[in-house]
Design a protein around this motif. Structure first.
Motif, PDB file in Angstrom:
ATOM      1  N   UNK A 195     -11.880  -6.497 -44.793  1.00 18.17           N
ATOM      2  CA  UNK A 195     -11.153  -6.674 -46.054  1.00 18.17           C
ATOM      3  C   UNK A 195      -9.722  -7.144 -45.864  1.00 18.17           C
ATOM      4  N   UNK A 196      -8.913  -6.535 -44.998  1.00 18.11           N
ATOM      5  CA  UNK A 196      -7.560  -7.055 -44.790  1.00 18.11           C
ATOM      6  C   UNK A 196      -7.535  -8.491 -44.276  1.00 18.11           C
ATOM      7  N   UNK A 197      -8.448  -8.798 -43.343  1.00 19.52           N
ATOM      8  CA  UNK A 197      -8.488 -10.163 -42.823  1.00 19.52           C
ATOM      9  C   UNK A 197      -8.846 -11.157 -43.920  1.00 19.52           C
ATOM     10  N   UNK A 198      -9.803 -10.785 -44.766  1.00 19.71           N
ATOM     11  CA  UNK A 198     -10.177 -11.668 -45.870  1.00 19.71           C
ATOM     12  C   UNK A 198      -9.008 -11.871 -46.834  1.00 19.71           C
ATOM     13  N   UNK A 199      -8.266 -10.782 -47.087  1.00 17.35           N
ATOM     14  CA  UNK A 199      -7.137 -10.876 -48.003  1.00 17.35           C
ATOM     15  C   UNK A 199      -6.029 -11.755 -47.483  1.00 17.35           C
ATOM     16  N   UNK A 200      -5.637 -11.558 -46.225  1.00 19.21           N
ATOM     17  CA  UNK A 200      -4.576 -12.399 -45.652  1.00 19.21           C
ATOM     18  C   UNK A 200      -5.028 -13.847 -45.517  1.00 19.21           C
ATOM     19  N   UNK A 201      -6.310 -14.042 -45.179  1.00 20.01           N
ATOM     20  CA  UNK A 201      -6.823 -15.415 -45.083  1.00 20.01           C
ATOM     21  C   UNK A 201      -6.812 -16.089 -46.443  1.00 20.01           C
ATOM     22  N   UNK A 202      -7.129 -15.339 -47.480  1.00 23.45           N
ATOM     23  CA  UNK A 202      -7.154 -15.899 -48.828  1.00 23.45           C
ATOM     24  C   UNK A 202      -5.785 -16.403 -49.265  1.00 23.45           C
ATOM     25  N   UNK A 203      -4.741 -15.729 -48.809  1.00 23.37           N
ATOM     26  CA  UNK A 203      -3.397 -16.181 -49.176  1.00 23.37           C
ATOM     27  C   UNK A 203      -2.831 -17.178 -48.158  1.00 23.37           C
ATOM     28  N   UNK A 204      -3.685 -17.620 -47.240  1.00 25.49           N
ATOM     29  CA  UNK A 204      -3.339 -18.655 -46.257  1.00 25.49           C
ATOM     30  C   UNK A 204      -2.204 -18.231 -45.336  1.00 25.49           C
ATOM     31  N   UNK A 205      -2.197 -16.955 -44.989  1.00 24.95           N
ATOM     32  CA  UNK A 205      -1.149 -16.445 -44.111  1.00 24.95           C
ATOM     33  C   UNK A 205      -1.564 -16.453 -42.638  1.00 24.95           C
ATOM     34  N   UNK A 206      -2.880 -16.495 -42.352  1.00 18.09           N
ATOM     35  CA  UNK A 206      -3.378 -16.364 -40.990  1.00 18.09           C
ATOM     36  C   UNK A 206      -3.665 -17.709 -40.339  1.00 18.09           C
TER      37      UNK A 206
END
Length: 408
Positions: A195-206
């Protein structure tokens, strides 16, 4: 006003478990970023992270406590144990005057992910009765106090990726003003979960360099495309100078000053001109009663994001010009989020002790908008008397801390 010194440090991070292993891998320029091994990440857009490997929490606590606490608390307790062994302080003597401020940016997110999946699959009866205490960000501070009988000031500053920077600064403040004689400060984070990885990826931070994990974290490089999720914990034991001298402690470093403010600009983006970061550094120098010329090194927040690295570089240039060298530990171990500032402070002190700065292995071509002296692909020998640790967080939070060699 009392002086604040460091007498113990502990660290658990992707570069290793303990100061000795971390120092060795820094000197070897190890990049601890790999494909995720702790769960199946094949359905996620980001499949890489900087994990802490070969970590057994039962080496640092009993089996029952390990089962009833989240991984971020495990990291905090392990780091604290190492710090306590180095400090050799009898905390029972200072129980009611020991502050504990151990931060996390996100708390028990692995627990949340696991228990939410149980709930969705089997209903409320499948949810652990320990879900809530395992989630709470303050639980690392609480468990340390419970385990060691510490009855002084106790809370967990939370300011996203600046959280453990605030812990260090506030712990030093409590000692300076006499509210505490000892402060256990730092942070811990464990958010390598779907979930955290999906969230940060969604905001294009990773970073999306899934096929080249060891090249993904590249602060200040022109080809950077986001940060790499890391995990770990770090603890520092702070004391008033007079108490450390009275008990003949080995003083490692001094917390000389700190500056804290906010950009008041955007919930996740930094002020593009780095105005708040600049002010935080100037406030820290003023508090430390030193000039920019007295600083040799800045341990940057620099996460490898396009906007953040340039913003910080502009701020450093205005404060220090070309008189300092800079690097970012995230080049080697990714971004430990709320634990980053504490881990990078420990690393900075280790570098000060060893008179070197770690390399930036992925700095193939420095961003032309970055004018400051960034350490390149090889470690740099440098006699460090004072350094500045920068930490910034979503919400515009800025913390700068001046750390130096102790001179009695």
């Amino acid at each position: 006003m009392r002086r604040v010194v460091v007498t113990g440090m502990g660290i658990v991070c992707p570069l290793g478990i303990g100061k000795e292993e971390v120092t060795m891998n820094m000197k070897r320029s190890v990049v601890a970023v790999e494909r995720i091994s702790s769960f199946d990440a094949s359905n996620l857009p980001v499949k890489i992270a900087a994990e802490v490997r070969h970590f057994d929490p039962e080496k640092y606590m009993d089996k029952k406590l390990a089962r009833r606490t989240d991984r971020f608390v495990h990291f905090a307790l392990a780091a604290f144990k190492e710090a306590l062994e180095q400090s050799r302080i009898d905390l029972s003597v200072f129980s009611e005057k020991t502050a504990v401020l151990v931060s996390s940016g996100m708390g028990g997110f692995i627990t949340l992910d696991v228990e939410n999946n149980k709930f969705l699959a089997g209903g409320a009866s499948k949810v652990s009765p320990f879900l809530i205490p395992m989630l709470l960000i303050n639980m690392a501070s609480g468990i340390i106090s419970i385990e060691y009988g510490l009855k002084g000031i106790n809370f967990a500053p939370v300011s996203a990726c600046a959280s453990s920077g605030h812990s260090i600064a506030l712990g030093a403040m409590l000692i300076k003003h006499g509210y505490a004689d000892v402060a256990i400060v730092g942070g811990a984070e464990a958010t390598i979960a779907p979930l955290p990885l999906a969230g940060f990826a969604s905001m294009r931070a990773l970073s999306m360099r899934n096929d080249e994990p060891q090249k993904a974290s590249r602060p200040f490089d022109v080809q950077r495309d986001g940060f790499v999720m890391g995990e770990g914990g770090a603890i520092l034991i702070l004391e008033s100078e007079e108490i450390a001298l009275e008990r003949k402690a080995n003083i490692i470093a001094e917390i000389k000053g700190f500056g804290m403010n906010d950009d008041a600009y955007h919930m996740s983006a930094p002020d593009p001109d780095g105005v708040g970061a600049e002010k935080a550094m100037r406030l820290a120098l003023e508090d430390a009663k030193i000039s920019p010329r007295d600083v040799q090194y800045v341990s940057c927040h620099a996460t490898s994001t396009p906007a953040g690295d340039v913003s910080e570089a502009k701020a450093i240039e205005r404060v220090f010009g070309s008189n300092v060298f800079v690097n970012s530990a995230k080049a080697l171990m990714g971004h430990l989020l709320g634990a980053a500032a504490a881990a990078e402070t420990v690393i900075g002190i280790l570098e000060m002790q060893e008179n070197f700065l770690h390399a930036m292995p992925n700095l193939d071509e420095k961003d032309p908008d970055v004018k400051i002296n960034v350490v390149g692909k090889e470690p740099l020998s440098l006699n460090i008397k004072n350094f500045v640790k920068n930490s910034f967080g979503f919400g515009g939070h800025n913390v700068s801390i001046v750390i130096g060699r102790y001179e009695g």
